[in-house]
Design an enzyme around this catalytic site. Sequence first.
Site, PDB file in Angstrom:
ATOM      1  N   ASP A   1      16.196 -16.802   6.400  1.00 16.59           N
ATOM      2  CA  ASP A   1      16.943 -17.965   6.874  1.00 16.59           C
ATOM      3  C   ASP A   1      17.892 -17.579   8.018  1.00 16.59           C
ATOM      4  OD1 ASP A   1      18.344 -20.277   7.254  1.00 16.59           O
ATOM      5  OD2 ASP A   1      18.523 -20.711   5.117  1.00 16.59           O
TER       6      ASP A   1
ATOM      7  N   CYS B   1      16.850 -25.412  10.769  1.00 16.33           N
ATOM      8  CA  CYS B   1      16.474 -24.128  11.389  1.00 16.33           C
ATOM      9  C   CYS B   1      14.970 -23.849  11.290  1.00 16.33           C
ATOM     10  CB  CYS B   1      17.239 -22.975  10.737  1.00 16.33           C
ATOM     11  SG  CYS B   1      19.041 -23.062  10.906  1.00 16.33           S
ATOM     12  N   ARG B   2      14.496 -23.513  10.084  1.00 16.29           N
ATOM     13  CA  ARG B   2      13.131 -22.995   9.944  1.00 16.29           C
ATOM     14  C   ARG B   2      12.049 -24.068   9.976  1.00 16.29           C
ATOM     15  NH1 ARG B   2      14.322 -20.054   4.468  1.00 16.29           N
ATOM     16  NH2 ARG B   2      15.582 -21.965   4.376  1.00 16.29           N
ATOM     17  N   SER B   3      12.180 -25.104   9.142  1.00 18.81           N
ATOM     18  CA  SER B   3      11.071 -26.079   9.073  1.00 18.81           C
ATOM     19  C   SER B   3      10.914 -26.884  10.365  1.00 18.81           C
ATOM     20  CB  SER B   3      11.171 -26.984   7.842  1.00 18.81           C
ATOM     21  OG  SER B   3      12.335 -27.773   7.853  1.00 18.81           O
TER      22      SER B   3
ATOM     23  N   CYS C   1      12.134 -26.621   4.357  1.00 17.75           N
ATOM     24  CA  CYS C   1      13.106 -25.545   4.142  1.00 17.75           C
ATOM     25  C   CYS C   1      14.300 -26.149   3.405  1.00 17.75           C
ATOM     26  CB  CYS C   1      13.490 -24.865   5.454  1.00 17.75           C
ATOM     27  SG  CYS C   1      14.336 -25.918   6.662  1.00 17.75           S
TER      28      CYS C   1
ATOM     29  N   ASN D   1      16.610 -28.258   6.821  1.00 21.87           N
ATOM     30  CA  ASN D   1      15.794 -28.967   7.822  1.00 21.87           C
ATOM     31  C   ASN D   1      16.443 -28.960   9.210  1.00 21.87           C
ATOM     32  OD1 ASN D   1      14.471 -32.320   8.410  1.00 21.87           O
ATOM     33  ND2 ASN D   1      13.435 -30.393   8.724  1.00 21.87           N
TER      34      ASN D   1
HETATM   35  P1  4NP Z   1      17.216 -24.020   7.124  1.00 16.52           P
HETATM   36  O1  4NP Z   1      18.627 -23.230   7.209  1.00 16.52           O
HETATM   37  O2  4NP Z   1      16.953 -24.237   5.643  1.00 16.52           O
HETATM   38  O3  4NP Z   1      16.244 -23.079   7.742  1.00 16.52           O
HETATM   39  O4  4NP Z   1      17.410 -25.297   7.896  1.00 16.52           O
HETATM   40  C1  4NP Z   1      19.800 -23.681   6.579  1.00 16.52           C
HETATM   41  C2  4NP Z   1      20.544 -24.663   7.171  1.00 16.52           C
HETATM   42  C3  4NP Z   1      21.716 -25.084   6.551  1.00 16.52           C
HETATM   43  C4  4NP Z   1      22.125 -24.502   5.359  1.00 16.52           C
HETATM   44  C5  4NP Z   1      21.364 -23.514   4.776  1.00 16.52           C
HETATM   45  C6  4NP Z   1      20.194 -23.100   5.391  1.00 16.52           C
HETATM   46  N1  4NP Z   1      23.334 -24.922   4.740  1.00 16.52           N
HETATM   47  O5  4NP Z   1      23.685 -24.372   3.679  1.00 16.52           O
HETATM   48  O6  4NP Z   1      24.019 -25.815   5.264  1.00 16.52           O
END
Ligand code: 4NP
Length: 162
Positions: free
Chosen positions: A129, A19-21, A14, A17
Amino acid sequence: MTNTAPKVRVLFVCLGNICRSPMAEAVFRDLVKQAGMQDIVEADSAGTGDYHLGEQPHQGTRALLQQRGISYAHAARQVGVEDFEQFDYLIAMDRTNLSDLRAIGQRAGAKVALLSDFIPEGAAKDVPDPYYTGNFEAVYHMVEAGGRGLLEAIQRDLAVAS
Ligand code: 4NP
């Protein structure tokens, strides 16, 4: 001749790294264990961005996994070109992750795909997300369905290869 099945390595990708992955990795690993395939199929996760390097998963991801009795620890890391050598399946959470991943590297034989490609009727859909939506349940339902479909695809690929 040996009966040792080849290891299959899966990387979930993702942006951050956190939340989703990591949720996809943990849920998929749990499905692999339920299928008794933990000696054959390994999973990891990484982000295309470097915003949260070394951080543990987001509180929302940790709470959801804990509620479902899935134990999991992970330190966020960034995907690199070497991951295309290490992993057989590189599975992106959304279409931006997929195009970013394709810009990082490739290897003949490594399968690069969207998670939703493994969900019936779900092809080409992004895993929303939760960093922005706050909806970790929606992510869980998609990573669970996608993880099941992916494991079935791996089982089919292993049967063809053997
Ligand atoms: P992820 O979510 O890609 O599912 O881990 C996010 C976590 C952090 C950010 C964006 C999406 N960020 O912009 O910091």
